[in-house]
Structure formats: C-alpha cells, structure tokens
Design an enzyme around this catalytic site. Structure first.
Site, mmCIF file in Angstrom:
data_model
loop_
_atom_site.group_PDB
_atom_site.id
_atom_site.type_symbol
_atom_site.label_atom_id
_atom_site.label_comp_id
_atom_site.label_asym_id
_atom_site.label_seq_id
_atom_site.Cartn_x
_atom_site.Cartn_y
_atom_site.Cartn_z
ATOM 1 N N LYS A 1 65.618 40.197 35.288
ATOM 2 C CA LYS A 1 65.950 40.464 33.660
ATOM 3 C C LYS A 1 64.552 40.409 33.204
ATOM 4 O O LYS A 1 63.914 41.203 32.610
ATOM 5 C CB LYS A 1 66.514 39.221 32.917
ATOM 6 C CG LYS A 1 67.130 39.559 31.495
ATOM 7 C CD LYS A 1 67.706 38.356 30.474
ATOM 8 C CE LYS A 1 67.501 39.150 29.528
ATOM 9 N NZ LYS A 1 68.846 38.518 28.479
ATOM 10 N N GLU B 1 84.605 45.684 36.246
ATOM 11 C CA GLU B 1 83.371 46.272 37.484
ATOM 12 C C GLU B 1 83.874 47.540 38.402
ATOM 13 O O GLU B 1 83.478 48.018 38.913
ATOM 14 C CB GLU B 1 82.481 45.589 37.655
ATOM 15 C CG GLU B 1 81.127 45.129 36.088
ATOM 16 C CD GLU B 1 82.021 44.125 35.654
ATOM 17 O OE1 GLU B 1 83.001 43.602 35.923
ATOM 18 O OE2 GLU B 1 81.378 43.427 34.999
ATOM 19 N N MET C 1 104.126 50.668 51.718
ATOM 20 C CA MET C 1 103.881 51.159 53.023
ATOM 21 C C MET C 1 103.905 49.770 53.964
ATOM 22 O O MET C 1 104.337 50.149 54.998
ATOM 23 C CB MET C 1 102.310 51.793 52.841
ATOM 24 C CG MET C 1 101.415 51.846 54.165
ATOM 25 S SD MET C 1 102.839 53.206 54.843
ATOM 26 C CE MET C 1 101.076 54.500 54.366
ATOM 27 N N PHE D 1 72.664 30.129 35.550
ATOM 28 C CA PHE D 1 73.779 30.521 35.055
ATOM 29 C C PHE D 1 74.104 32.002 35.656
ATOM 30 O O PHE D 1 73.123 32.948 34.931
ATOM 31 C CB PHE D 1 73.832 30.733 33.271
ATOM 32 C CG PHE D 1 75.102 31.302 32.643
ATOM 33 C CD1 PHE D 1 76.306 30.302 32.974
ATOM 34 C CD2 PHE D 1 75.149 32.476 32.063
ATOM 35 C CE1 PHE D 1 77.707 31.289 32.634
ATOM 36 C CE2 PHE D 1 76.064 33.099 31.428
ATOM 37 C CZ PHE D 1 77.251 32.481 31.980
ATOM 38 N N GLN D 2 75.460 32.493 36.319
ATOM 39 C CA GLN D 2 75.365 33.631 36.235
ATOM 40 C C GLN D 2 74.796 34.945 37.526
ATOM 41 O O GLN D 2 73.735 35.656 37.741
ATOM 42 C CB GLN D 2 75.608 35.155 35.024
ATOM 43 C CG GLN D 2 76.500 34.688 33.946
ATOM 44 C CD GLN D 2 76.634 36.006 33.487
ATOM 45 O OE1 GLN D 2 75.977 36.658 33.195
ATOM 46 N NE2 GLN D 2 78.412 35.378 33.095
HETATM 47 C C1 LIG Z 1 93.774 45.931 47.647
HETATM 48 C C2 LIG Z 1 94.170 46.274 48.724
HETATM 49 N N1 LIG Z 1 94.877 44.852 48.803
HETATM 50 C C3 LIG Z 1 96.670 44.989 49.727
HETATM 51 C C4 LIG Z 1 96.303 45.936 50.565
HETATM 52 C C5 LIG Z 1 97.738 46.784 51.040
HETATM 53 N N2 LIG Z 1 98.375 48.033 51.364
HETATM 54 C C6 LIG Z 1 97.981 48.659 51.508
HETATM 55 S S1 LIG Z 1 99.521 49.902 51.363
HETATM 56 C C7 LIG Z 1 99.964 48.558 49.980
HETATM 57 C C8 LIG Z 1 101.198 48.546 49.382
HETATM 58 C C9 LIG Z 1 101.318 49.683 48.442
HETATM 59 O O1 LIG Z 1 101.953 49.716 47.557
HETATM 60 P P1 LIG Z 1 102.287 51.038 46.265
HETATM 61 O O2 LIG Z 1 100.838 51.460 45.626
HETATM 62 O O3 LIG Z 1 103.072 50.698 45.275
HETATM 63 O O4 LIG Z 1 102.702 52.113 46.726
HETATM 64 P P2 LIG Z 1 103.554 53.131 48.217
HETATM 65 O O5 LIG Z 1 103.154 52.499 49.235
HETATM 66 O O6 LIG Z 1 104.876 52.559 47.338
HETATM 67 O O7 LIG Z 1 103.539 54.427 47.932
HETATM 68 C C10 LIG Z 1 99.397 47.409 50.257
HETATM 69 C C11 LIG Z 1 99.972 45.965 49.516
HETATM 70 C C12 LIG Z 1 95.335 47.701 50.333
HETATM 71 N N3 LIG Z 1 95.135 48.435 51.338
HETATM 72 N N4 LIG Z 1 94.964 47.366 49.105
#
Ligand SMILES: Cc1ncc(C[n+]2csc(CCOP(=O)(O)OP(=O)(O)O)c2C)c(N)n1
Ligand SMILES: [Mg+2]
Lengths: 184, 589
Positions: free
Chosen positions: B164, B52, B486, B114-115
């Site tokens: 529902k 979803e 990042m 449920f749900q």
């Molecule tokens: C759902 C979620 N969890 C954690 C983060 C924190 N976060 C920001 S960038 C990142 C790393 C992303 O890695 P990748 O997709 O390989 O991109 P890159 O920076 O290597 O280009 C994380 C863990 C986030 N933005 N969103």
C-alpha cells in the site's frame, strides 16, 4: 518401443523407473533478485527433483548476477527436464550441466572441529598436515580445521577425524567451474 | 517521457498504455489507492465480481476469447488467496493473465499484519512469474514486464504484489522499451530450427498413416496459426485430431476432422493415434488424459513435436523430431517447405489409411440411445448446437467440469478458434459461469453460453449477480442430472457403484434462484418441449439460468479407462462398465 519412457510424475500410470540415476553438477546463472533462491528450490520440491548440494552467491556485482551450483542425482531423462524447467524460470539466464559438458573442477570448503589431547592430538595434526588442512582455531583441547578440495577429499578427512574426537562439521557445498579458456 | 505520479496512478497509466479496457476485481483496504486512481479516469473499466476466483476465470474467458491478456485486481490476504485457483487454472492452460494483488505496507510485511499473506510465496508455483514491488522506482518496469511475460512465449499468469505504501509513493512513470525488458534472461524461442522442420517434412512426405495431433498451442499462437493449420492439412490431406484445449483450431465441419482425442475422444481419433506411422503434434503436450498408458501409446509411430516450451519436449513422451518454436511460425515454414517439395496432397499414398479411418468412424463412437420420455444430455447439446447455428450472432461456449463438459466437447462443434473456453489442465468446477461473463464483457453482442452441471455451477453461482449488474446476457445451460455425474461414473467403474457423496442433494430451485438474482429462470424436463425452451432462452435479452433435467445415470462414452491403451477404449454399447478395470487400474486417477 516406449517402454523406457515413463512419465516423471503422472498419477495416471504407475510404473517402476528403469533408468539408472546419475550424479550431475549444474551451474545456473541467475539474476540476483529477491526470491530467486526460493524459485529454484521451490521448483525442485514442486517437481520432485532431489538436491544433493546447493551453493549460491553473487558473482558479478555490476550485473547483479549470481551463480548457483547445484548437485542433483537423477536419471538422464529427469536431468533433461530439470535443465529445461530451470531455464523456464524468468530470472534464469543459463543452465550448464558441467558433468555432461566435459572437464570441470569441483571444490568445497569445510570447517571441522576436533577435540583431543595427548596422542590423539598429535595424530590429528599429522593427518591435517597430510590433507593441507589449516588450523583456524585452537585451544588446549580442540582444533578447528579449514579444509578445501573435492568433496571426496573432505569426506576422507572427516572419516579419519571420526575416531580422533570429531565434534562437528560445516560444509559450504560445491563450487564448480569448467576447465579451459571458455566462460559460461 | 517520465512523468511524476503515485504508484496507484502508475498502475492505471500502465494498464491504459497496454490498452487494457476491462479489468475484473474486488476492492479491499490495501487496494484502495488503486481503486481511487481508477475512479478518476474512464479508460479502464472495472467489472466488480462477487468472489475473486470469479475475477480470475472471467479474465481467463476474456483472454481466451480475444487473444489479449486478462487483467485482475484484488486486495491483500483473502483477496489474493481467493485468486489462487484461477491463477493455477491459467498456468495449466497457458492463459495470459496479469493479476495485481495489493499488499500491506512494506513496513508491516512479515509482522502478520491484518490481511497480510505471503502472496509471492503462495503464488510462486502457480504463476509463470511473480513480483513483490519494494520500491516505486521498480514499479513502471515491473508493470510492463508483467504484460510481456504473460503474453509471450508460452503464455501464463503473472502476479504483481504492490504494498500500500508503494501505491501512495510518488515516482517517475515511464513506459520502457520492450527490448530493454528482461532482454538477458527471458528470450522465448519463436522460430523453429529449420533443419528440424525439413526433417519433419521429409517424414510427412513418406508417411502412409499420418495424423495431426493439435492442441491449445495452436490457439495461443493466434488466429493465423489456425489458418495455417487448415492450409497445411489441405496441402497434405492428412487427418486432424485435437485435444480438448485445441478445439476450434481446425473446423469440425471439415471432412479431415476426426473429432477430439483422449480419454473421452472419438474411437477414430484414438485408434488413428494408436496405429499411425507419423504423428505431428502441434502445440499439445502429451497430457496423461491424451496418452493413456505411456508404454502402449502410439507404439509404432515417428513423432514430431512442435512446442514453444522446451520443457514440454520429451517430458512425457520421447519424440524423434522436436521443434521448439511458435506454432504459427513453424506452421508457416512447414507450408513453405512442403510446397517447395510437392504440389499435390498425398491422397493416393494414404488412401488405405483413410479407408481404415472410415471403418473406425462407422463404429459411431459418439452414438447414444435417445429417448422420448427423458432428455438425454448428449441430445440436449445437439439441440442447443442446432439452435445456435440458426443465430446470426457469434457463438461462444464455456463449460464447467464433468460429464457435461465432455459431452459439450463431443457434440457441440467448433469451426473457429477462441470460441471454446474450458478448464482443461486443472479441471476447475466453477470455471464456466464466470468465464462466460468474461467472454461477454469482451463480446457484448455475442451469444455466450455456459454448458454447466448442477454441481459445478454452484461453485461460482454468485457471479450471476455480476452478469445482472453489468447487463451481460450470458446463458447458463445446466445439464442437471442431480449427480456429480463424472464422479458417479468413476464410482461405477472403479468402486462397485458405492456412491459416496456424489449425489447433488437438496438442490436449489434454479428458476427461483435465477429470479432472486434478477435473471430469468427456465426449467425443462420433457424432450418434446426442449427446442421451444431453448428458443425461449436464446430470445431473452438478459442472463438466463436454464435448468435442463436430464437422464440421471448416463455414462460419458467412449472412454479409455486409466491404465489402458488407446485401442482398449470402452464404446457406448458396453452394458456394465463396472467389470472392465482390474485391481491395478483402480489406483489410477
Ligand atoms: C473444484 C473441483 N472440485 C472437485 C472436482 C472433482 N470433480 C470432477 S467432475 C465432478 C462432478 C461434477 O458434477 P456436475 O457439475 O454436476 O457435472 P456432471 O458430471 O454431472 O455433468 C467433480 C466433483 C473438480 N473437478 N473441481
Ligand atoms: Mg451433474
């Protein structure tokens, strides 16, 4: 020049708040629909605003409107945000900052239970009379008083009852309305 | 004309009346009556997702690329909770969504059935508004009101939770007149205050170092707003920068374009924001990624702020001329009033400003050292951009979240609004792939590319299966650095290069994974082969997962570190980013 302008809750830049907080009474006109109170209260908690007092009741049955009176303590900048955020809620019609908009009346009702016999009992009654508190329940060893007025008046009455056998207090929270002929 | 029908039929009828051709959803027990009603018609087409969250991001991509609301249908309990991330994403980025959640029958609400979950309670703070429908009489009005609220004012997600038994109940369906909906309490202000707009123009006519700082609000105000922004920029001769969300509203090919501003914005955009004397913010919200340190944010400028949301005004930065209104209407007025005062742009008066801007541009803040042995991620995006320019198709870009997202914003250039879809406010990894699917549903003949990271893409990878099922030829361009790049960069910057859990270990073989889904997989790790591989991806008539192995430890620069003002930006030639931030700065996000 922006030194006094700090973000309300940004984790980006941590600073001390430099503005002083003020106590304001807001009057909020809302659609009386399920969940409206949760929306208002949720907004305060989600954005880290503090509620001092909150009163809600339907005021115009035909139009299904309720009036929420909420007392907040916040800096002027946060007050502007609170008002704008409240107005953004879909079922909110209008928000008035009564404190900022001029003269207004504030009233609160309290029920106060006091136990006592002998001298204390007589003193309790004398004070109740001075505060125009009504006796709404009595036994040989207790009273329940109903007192209305400004919160400060109720505070003083409660303080006086403390040494005389105060048992418990319930307060309604504030009802407030602006003075003069204009409606909200 | 009122017509008798069941609640479930009303849902489909209201969608039809609203012109909704596509909805993204996933069935379940509580939603079955609506699915059954859908089965018996063919105007509203349903895209079956795999999770979803995917449905919500698809709806976001659909909405952002068309300007129409995105519609989601999910079941009760886990269906609704899985939608929460996308709803929050849409709230923060002001994307119009209508999300219909099924609920257990009214008689069971509150019994831990449920749900069952408290959907309106859970989504209250991540929607613009939400409803629990308790009576069939209310359903037609609520269905149409939801669309009104989602799409007007500052757009956002709206949830309608339908038990529902209400779906089975029979009632009178009618399409309410728009004016009768919420006419009392919901009236977004669209026309800006004329006196304020005149004051703004007076300031602009005296400006010597002006800048337009534009945001997603310009895009939300419709394509005419972007046209008007172009016209106003031309009339005034002022430079234009934009937030991440606003890219495309002003053409990147225009000489007045300064590039994106903010944490990873260009040197010239950030320096110009810092030194300007008049800042004209149109549809942006002084987000912390933009302002950096507030007390040092553009210290000497007079600030004009156009925003449809009164709560955005003076929330973070105190402005001198607030204008509450729809960006398009205000831009139109600005153009009219400017024209009535002068016929010429302020070319001479701001010539010195442009000279200064040129000096900042000459710094080349987006430069990077290229290599013939390893693919640089910035270069990969540049090659992709060049390749797509030769395509006759319309090109839409979505992204995941991380370094690749910022590089895409820096190195892919947009000349039109609604062609760039990214998760800005919430920064949701896993946004890009489903968003691309949603864009492709709306634009079947376009070229839709998700510029992805290998970590992010795995969060909603399963939607590749949706793409295959509906023959949606989305291209997933993974800049694979085998790291949460990042996060790794921040650990270098702030945590002594201790790489706690920021490796992407045991990565899947993306080529085989693509094949397992019935899509095409491509892999490339050599600069010399990249162009051919990109061509291969673009030529393939079907979904492609392209694994581009890039330099592992590249930093995304320029960067304004937390707690620093705009003029303390880190430029690409900085050798060791670990020495820049002090103890206090480490606490910031
Ligand atoms: C759902 C979620 N969890 C954690 C983060 C924190 N976060 C920001 S960038 C990142 C790393 C992303 O890695 P990748 O997709 O390989 O991109 P890159 O920076 O290597 O280009 C994380 C863990 C986030 N933005 N969103
Ligand atoms: Mg990565």
């Amino acid at each position: 020049m922006n030194a006094h302008l700090q973000p309300t809750g940004s984790a980006y830049f941590l600073t001390q708040e430099t503005q002083l907080s003020e106590r304001h009474t807001l009057s909020v006109l809302v659609d009386n629909e399920p969940g409206i109170l949760a929306r208002v209260v949720g907004l305060f908690s989600a954005r880290g605003f503090n509620i001092e007092s909150l009163t809600v009741s339907e005021t115009e049955h035909d139009k299904r409107l309720s009036r929420i009176t909420v007392v907040v303590i916040a800096t002027p900048k946060v007050l502007v945000q609170i008002k704008a955020q409240l107005e953004r809620l879909v079922p909110v019609h209008r928000v008035h900052d009564l404190t900022a908009e001029g003269a207004y009346l504030e009233r609160e009702l309290a029920l106060i239970k006091v136990n006592g016999t002998g001298d204390h009992r007589a003193e309790t009654l004398r004070l109740a009379d001075a505060f125009r508190a009504q006796i709404v329940d009595a036994t040989v060893e207790s009273f329940v008083f109903e007192v209305t007025g400004k919160p400060s008046k109720i505070d003083s009455f409660i303080a006086l009852m403390q040494p005389l056998g105060l048992v418990e207090v319930v307060r309604t929270g504030l009802a407030a309305i602006n003075r003069g002929p204009e409606g909200m | 004309m009122a017509e008798k029908m069941t609640g479930a039929e009303m849902v489909i009828q209201a969608l039809t009346d609203q012109g909704v051709e596509h909805i993204f959803g996933y069935p379940g027990g509580a939603a079955l009556p609506i699915y059954d009603a859908m089965f018996q018609q063919d105007f509203v087409k349903h895209i079956l997702v795999r999770h979803e969250q995917g449905a919500t991001h698809m709806a976001e991509g659909y909405a952002r690329s068309t300007g129409k609301p995105g519609v989601v249908l999910v079941t009760s309990g886990p269906g609704a909770t899985n939608a929460v991330t996308g709803l929050t994403d849409a709230l923060l980025d002001s994307i119009p969504l209508v999300c219909i959640t099924a609920q257990v029958p009214t008689t069971l609400i509150g019994t831990d059935a449920f749900q069952e979950c408290d959907t309106v309670g859970i989504t209250r703070s991540c929607t613009k508004h939400n409803y629990l429908v308790k009576s069939i009489e209310d359903l037609p009005r609520i269905l149409h009101e939801a669309f009104l609220i989602a799409t007007t004012g500052r757009p956002g997600p709206v949830v309608i939770d339908i038990p529902k038994d209400i779906q089975f109940a029979v009632g009178e369906y009618f399409r309410p007149e728009a004016e009768t909906l919420r006419h009392q309490s919901y009236r977004p202000q669209v026309d800006g205050d004329l006196a304020a707009i005149e004051t703004a123009i007076d300031l602009m006519l005296k400006a010597e170092r002006p800048i337009f700082y534009t945001g997603g609000g310009v895009i939300n105000a419709g394509p005419e707003a972007s046209e008007n922004l172009r016209e106003l920029a031309e009339l005034t001769g002022f430079p234009v920068t934009s937030t991440l969300m606003g890219l495309g509203a002003f053409p990147a090919s225009n000489p007045q374009w300064m590039g994106m501003l903010g944490m990873h914005g260009t040197y010239e955009a950030n320096m110009a924001m810092h030194d300007c004397d008049v800042m004209i913010n149109i549809g942006a919200r002084f987000d912390d990624r933009i302002t950096g340190r507030i007390d040092a944010f553009s210290p000497n400028s007079t600030k004009i702020h156009v925003d449809i949301d009164p709560a955005s005004i003076n929330k973070v930065v105190q402005v001198h001329v607030p204008i509450i209104g729809d960006c398009n209407r205000v831009l139109e007025e600005m153009i009219r009033i400017w024209r009535s005062r002068t016929n010429a742009p302020r070319t001479e008066a701001i010539a010195g400003w442009w000279t200064q801007i040129q000096k900042w541009r000459d710094v080349g803040s987006l430069n990077f050292k290229n290599s013939d042995t390893v693919i640089k991620p910035q270069w990969a995006i540049q090659r992709l951009y060049e390749a797509t320019r030769k395509q006759s198709k319309e090109v839409f870009i979505t992204t995941e979240v991380g370094q690749h997202q910022m590089w895409a914003a820096q190195h892919f250039h947009f000349d039109q609004p609604n062609h760039w879809m990214t998760s800005g406010g919430l920064g949701t990894m896993g946004y890009g792939l489903p968003a691309a699917v949603g864009v492709q549903v709306a634009h079947p003949d376009a070229l839709v590319i998700d510029i992805a990271g290998e970590a992010s893409v795995q969060m909603t990878m399963q939607e590749l299966s949706t793409a295959v099922q509906y023959r949606l030829p989305v291209k997933i361009f993974i800049l694979n650095n085998e790291r949460m790049g990042m996060v790794r960069q921040w650990q270098d910057l702030l945590h002594g290069s201790r790489y706690a859990h920021s490796y992407s270990e045991s990565l899947p073989d993306f080529v085989k994974l693509a094949e397992a889904y019935g899509a095409k997989g491509i892999k490339c790790d050599t600069p010399a082969e990249l162009d051919a591989a990109i061509a291969d991806m673009l030529d393939h008539d079907g979904p492609v997962l392209f694994d581009v192995l890039v330099e592992k430890d590249e930093n995304c620069l320029p960067m304004i570190p937390s707690g620093k003002p705009h003029n303390e930006i880190i430029l690409p030639d900085t050798a060791n980013i670990g020495d820049i931030i002090d103890e206090k700065g480490r606490q910031l996000v």
